[in-house]
Design an enzyme around this catalytic site. Structure first.
Site, PDB file in Angstrom:
ATOM      1  N   HIS A   7      23.794 -12.478  23.910  1.00 27.22           N
ATOM      2  CA  HIS A   7      24.422 -11.372  24.650  1.00 27.22           C
ATOM      3  C   HIS A   7      24.634 -10.103  23.826  1.00 27.22           C
ATOM      4  CE1 HIS A   7      28.418 -13.853  24.173  1.00 27.22           C
ATOM      5  NE2 HIS A   7      28.324 -13.011  23.169  1.00 27.22           N
ATOM      6  N   GLY A  47      35.050 -17.552  29.678  1.00 28.77           N
ATOM      7  CA  GLY A  47      36.179 -16.779  30.209  1.00 28.77           C
ATOM      8  C   GLY A  47      37.244 -16.598  29.152  1.00 28.77           C
ATOM      9  N   HIS A  52      29.955 -20.675  21.087  1.00 28.90           N
ATOM     10  CA  HIS A  52      29.819 -19.207  21.064  1.00 28.90           C
ATOM     11  C   HIS A  52      29.872 -18.720  19.618  1.00 28.90           C
ATOM     12  CE1 HIS A  52      31.922 -15.060  21.549  1.00 28.90           C
ATOM     13  NE2 HIS A  52      30.635 -14.888  21.700  1.00 28.90           N
ATOM     14  N   HIS A 112      28.796 -10.790  30.338  1.00 28.45           N
ATOM     15  CA  HIS A 112      28.704 -11.804  29.267  1.00 28.45           C
ATOM     16  C   HIS A 112      30.002 -12.569  29.054  1.00 28.45           C
ATOM     17  CE1 HIS A 112      31.248  -9.467  26.680  1.00 28.45           C
ATOM     18  NE2 HIS A 112      30.947 -10.144  25.597  1.00 28.45           N
ATOM     19  N   GLU A 124      33.979 -25.236  22.506  1.00 29.71           N
ATOM     20  CA  GLU A 124      34.919 -25.694  23.525  1.00 29.71           C
ATOM     21  C   GLU A 124      34.376 -26.921  24.244  1.00 29.71           C
ATOM     22  OE1 GLU A 124      37.129 -22.543  25.769  1.00 29.71           O
ATOM     23  OE2 GLU A 124      36.074 -23.402  27.489  1.00 29.71           O
ATOM     24  N   MET A 154      40.195 -19.334  26.557  1.00 31.96           N
ATOM     25  CA  MET A 154      40.470 -20.731  26.190  1.00 31.96           C
ATOM     26  C   MET A 154      41.506 -21.407  27.082  1.00 31.96           C
ATOM     27  SD  MET A 154      42.384 -20.209  22.594  1.00 31.96           S
ATOM     28  CE  MET A 154      43.602 -18.933  22.335  1.00 31.96           C
ATOM     29  N   ALA A 163      34.640 -12.411  30.050  1.00 28.22           N
ATOM     30  CA  ALA A 163      35.709 -11.770  30.802  1.00 28.22           C
ATOM     31  C   ALA A 163      35.879 -10.339  30.311  1.00 28.22           C
ATOM     32  CB  ALA A 163      36.999 -12.550  30.626  1.00 28.22           C
ATOM     33  N   GLY A 164      35.718 -10.163  29.019  1.00 29.37           N
ATOM     34  CA  GLY A 164      35.961  -8.864  28.403  1.00 29.37           C
ATOM     35  C   GLY A 164      37.422  -8.751  28.004  1.00 29.37           C
TER      36      GLY A 164
HETATM   37  P1  5GP Z   1      32.536 -11.511  22.756  1.00 25.44           P
HETATM   38  O1  5GP Z   1      31.245 -11.987  22.312  1.00 25.44           O
HETATM   39  O2  5GP Z   1      32.449 -10.230  23.493  1.00 25.44           O
HETATM   40  O3  5GP Z   1      33.580 -11.465  21.699  1.00 25.44           O
HETATM   41  O4  5GP Z   1      33.109 -12.646  23.710  1.00 25.44           O
HETATM   42  C1  5GP Z   1      32.494 -13.098  24.851  1.00 25.44           C
HETATM   43  C2  5GP Z   1      33.518 -13.608  25.804  1.00 25.44           C
HETATM   44  O5  5GP Z   1      33.968 -14.911  25.446  1.00 25.44           O
HETATM   45  C3  5GP Z   1      34.819 -12.835  25.888  1.00 25.44           C
HETATM   46  O6  5GP Z   1      34.684 -11.688  26.673  1.00 25.44           O
HETATM   47  C4  5GP Z   1      35.754 -13.836  26.511  1.00 25.44           C
HETATM   48  O7  5GP Z   1      35.728 -13.716  27.926  1.00 25.44           O
HETATM   49  C5  5GP Z   1      35.169 -15.180  26.139  1.00 25.44           C
HETATM   50  N1  5GP Z   1      36.018 -16.009  25.258  1.00 25.44           N
HETATM   51  C6  5GP Z   1      36.613 -15.646  24.102  1.00 25.44           C
HETATM   52  N2  5GP Z   1      37.259 -16.700  23.553  1.00 25.44           N
HETATM   53  C7  5GP Z   1      37.050 -17.768  24.372  1.00 25.44           C
HETATM   54  C8  5GP Z   1      37.413 -19.162  24.329  1.00 25.44           C
HETATM   55  O8  5GP Z   1      38.084 -19.636  23.414  1.00 25.44           O
HETATM   56  N3  5GP Z   1      36.981 -19.940  25.341  1.00 25.44           N
HETATM   57  C9  5GP Z   1      36.222 -19.475  26.382  1.00 25.44           C
HETATM   58  N4  5GP Z   1      35.820 -20.303  27.328  1.00 25.44           N
HETATM   59  N5  5GP Z   1      35.872 -18.169  26.449  1.00 25.44           N
HETATM   60  C10 5GP Z   1      36.264 -17.327  25.459  1.00 25.44           C
HETATM   61 MN    MN Z   2      29.782 -12.910  21.682  1.00 28.53          MN
HETATM   62 MN    MN Z   3      30.108 -12.534  18.071  1.00 28.75          MN
END
Ligand code: 5GP
Ligand code: MN
Ligand code: MN
Length: 480
Positions: A328, A378, A234, A403, A206, A380, A405-406
């Site tokens: 995380h 958070g 990420h 880690h 992003e 997208m 928003a969840g």
């Molecule tokens: P996880 O690793 O648990 O799948 O994701 C971590 C966190 O990344 C999610 O809880 C969500 O808050 C955030 N997230 C998911 N997709 C996006 C995205 O496209 N942009 C941003 N800024 N955050 C994201």
């Molecule tokens: Mn992740």
């Molecule tokens: Mn992952």
């Protein structure tokens, strides 16, 4: 409200012993009344189930981004005594060392805005993404063993980025003691072509800008100021880590019986940390963690190349540097003070971020005075945050915080709710350009599929375990 839980204060609820049979300690979930309404019974039960495992030290913890996971909740933190306690693949998660890296630049929002479409197209062309995506790096079996042992250091040796980057990565991007022989052939095969790839779904790259600065002095130490452009990456260990998790869940389900461990849920499969199987998993997990750090290092390198070319700047003028890189989904051997006594623990963070305070010996010199940067994506469409760890995190959460928003909606629920909408168009109307590899990705990952990260971050901030430093807003996103 979940029946049987008790509110402790504005930011914490208790899951008392007795919530499920056999709990050795209570659970604590960091939520305010708003987020409490979104709690799933199943995730609370998972917090309680973790409290039944042998050798748990302190409490079974969950952060405000809690949601139901495989055995352990996502947003969960659990520490075990290294001598009497267990290690569990479910407490780390399938995507071993899934994590976040934040890059800063010298560019401003105004400079990047006119070129954002072109930038996103170029990034999309140069960052391999999508389900089962394979990359530009082809590892020989020998190379792969090097990646596993050296992590981000391997990537730097191959010319991806600079040695300077390594300073600003959790554990310097390499865990010592990864054993290439603890990893299956199948994992090697899945990992061979996936180094240097983003993956699918929740993983993203992003382009953002700093929308708000809460603590200017601390932000300055991180090199962040209002209006500046940042990049957040990420991703994790791809199919490689997934296969290792899969392999060891199977091993441990068998072995748990042998060690006389009673499991309230098979997904909590675990073995004593000191057992042969426990040590094998731990060293394989380290290999996957190192693979993930190399991955984020490679993706960062190609991101830099794209920026350099498009904006026609020298590396010095672009100033694209690592702010920090956090894991995380990981288990780490760490020292913590328990009732005044220094103890060696195996801390599981699953969908939870390390948040060490200032002065902690594991922090790089540049962050010794301010504490560890904590990167909280958070979604997208809304915002993301950078925080720093605080001393209270050491007292209450084994130096950990949330880690992300969840998730609020399951992938299927999200697809249903997005029917008839164009998420791409909705985001474009908010000035956010997105490109994604997967057909359903934008629906599954739409902002409404996640909790409001501002609420989540306010809980950890107000509870005193981490402090808000800056808020980031998206300009363009590549989703897997
Ligand atoms: P996880 O690793 O648990 O799948 O994701 C971590 C966190 O990344 C999610 O809880 C969500 O808050 C955030 N997230 C998911 N997709 C996006 C995205 O496209 N942009 C941003 N800024 N955050 C994201
Ligand atoms: Mn992740
Ligand atoms: Mn992952």
């Amino acid at each position: 409200k979940i029946e049987g839980t008790e509110r402790i204060d504005l930011y914490r609820i208790r899951v008392p012993k007795g919530f499920v049979p056999g709990m050795k300690t209570e659970g604590i979930i960091f939520v305010d009344e708003t987020l409490e309404q979104e709690l799933e019974l199943e995730s609370v039960r998972q917090v309680a189930n973790v409290a039944t495992l042998p050798g748990i030290v302190g409490k079974s913890l969950a952060m405000p981004d809690i949601h139901t996971g495989y055995g352990f909740p996502i947003g969960g933190v659990a520490a075990f005594d290294v001598e009497e306690g267990v290690i569990s693949p479910g407490g780390v998660g399938y995507d071993i060392n899934c994590g976040v890296r934040l890059l800063k630049s010298n560019l401003t929002k105004e400079e990047v805005e006119p070129k954002i479409r072109e930038l996103i197209d170029l990034l999309y062309a140069h960052i391999p993404s999508g389900v089962g995506s394979t990359g530009k790096i082809k590892l020989s079996p020998k190379d792969e063993r090097e990646v596993i042992k050296k992590g981000a250091i391997w990537a730097v040796e191959q010319g991806f980025g600079d040695a300077e980057d390594l300073q600003r990565i959790e554990s310097h991007g390499c865990l010592e003691g990864a054993d290439p022989d603890a990893i299956s052939q199948k994992a090697y095969e899945r990992g061979r072509a996936q180094q240097g790839t983003l993956g699918s779904g929740n993983h993203f790259l992003e382009v953002q800008y700093v929308a708000e600065v809460y603590e200017p002095e601390i932000a300055t130490v991180m090199g962040l100021s209002k209006g500046q452009v940042t990049v957040m990456i990420h991703t994790g260990s791809r199919g490689f880590g997934h296969q290792i998790c899969d392999d060891y869940v199977r091993v441990m389900l068998q072995a748990a019986k042998k060690y006389g461990i009673e499991l309230p849920d098979k997904e909590l499969a675990c073995v004593p940390f000191r057992s042969r199987e426990g040590q094998q998993y731990f060293s394989a997990m380290k290999g996957a963690a190192n693979y993930a750090w190399a991955n984020r290092q490679c993706l960062m390198h190609w991101t830099r190349e794209v920026f350099l070319r498009l904006f026609n700047l020298s590396p010095k003028d672009l100033g694209m540097k690592v702010v920090f890189d956090v894991a995380h989904n990981i288990a780490k051997e760490e020292f913590h003070f328990i009732n005044g006594e220094r103890k060696r623990l195996i801390v599981h963070r699953k969908g939870a971020t390390r948040a060490f305070p200032n002065g902690h010996p594991e922090l790089p010199d540049c962050y010794k005075d301010i504490g560890q940067p904590v990167l909280i994506p958070g979604d997208m469409g809304r915002v993301s945050f950078v925080l720093v760890g605080l001393p209270k995190a050491m007292e209450e959460t084994f130096g950990s915080t949330c880690h992300g928003a969840g998730r609020l909606l399951s992938r299927n629920q999200a697809i249903k709710q997005a029917r008839g909408r164009s998420i791409k168009q909705e985001l474009a109307e908010r000035g956010i350009i997105v490109r994604s590899a997967g057909k359903e990705t934008l629906a599954e990952e739409m902002p409404d599929a996640y909790k409001d990260v501002s609420n989540v971050v306010d809980v950890v901030h107000n509870a005193g375990i981490a402090r808000k430093i800056v808020k980031l807003k998206p300009m363009g996103v590549i989703k897997g």
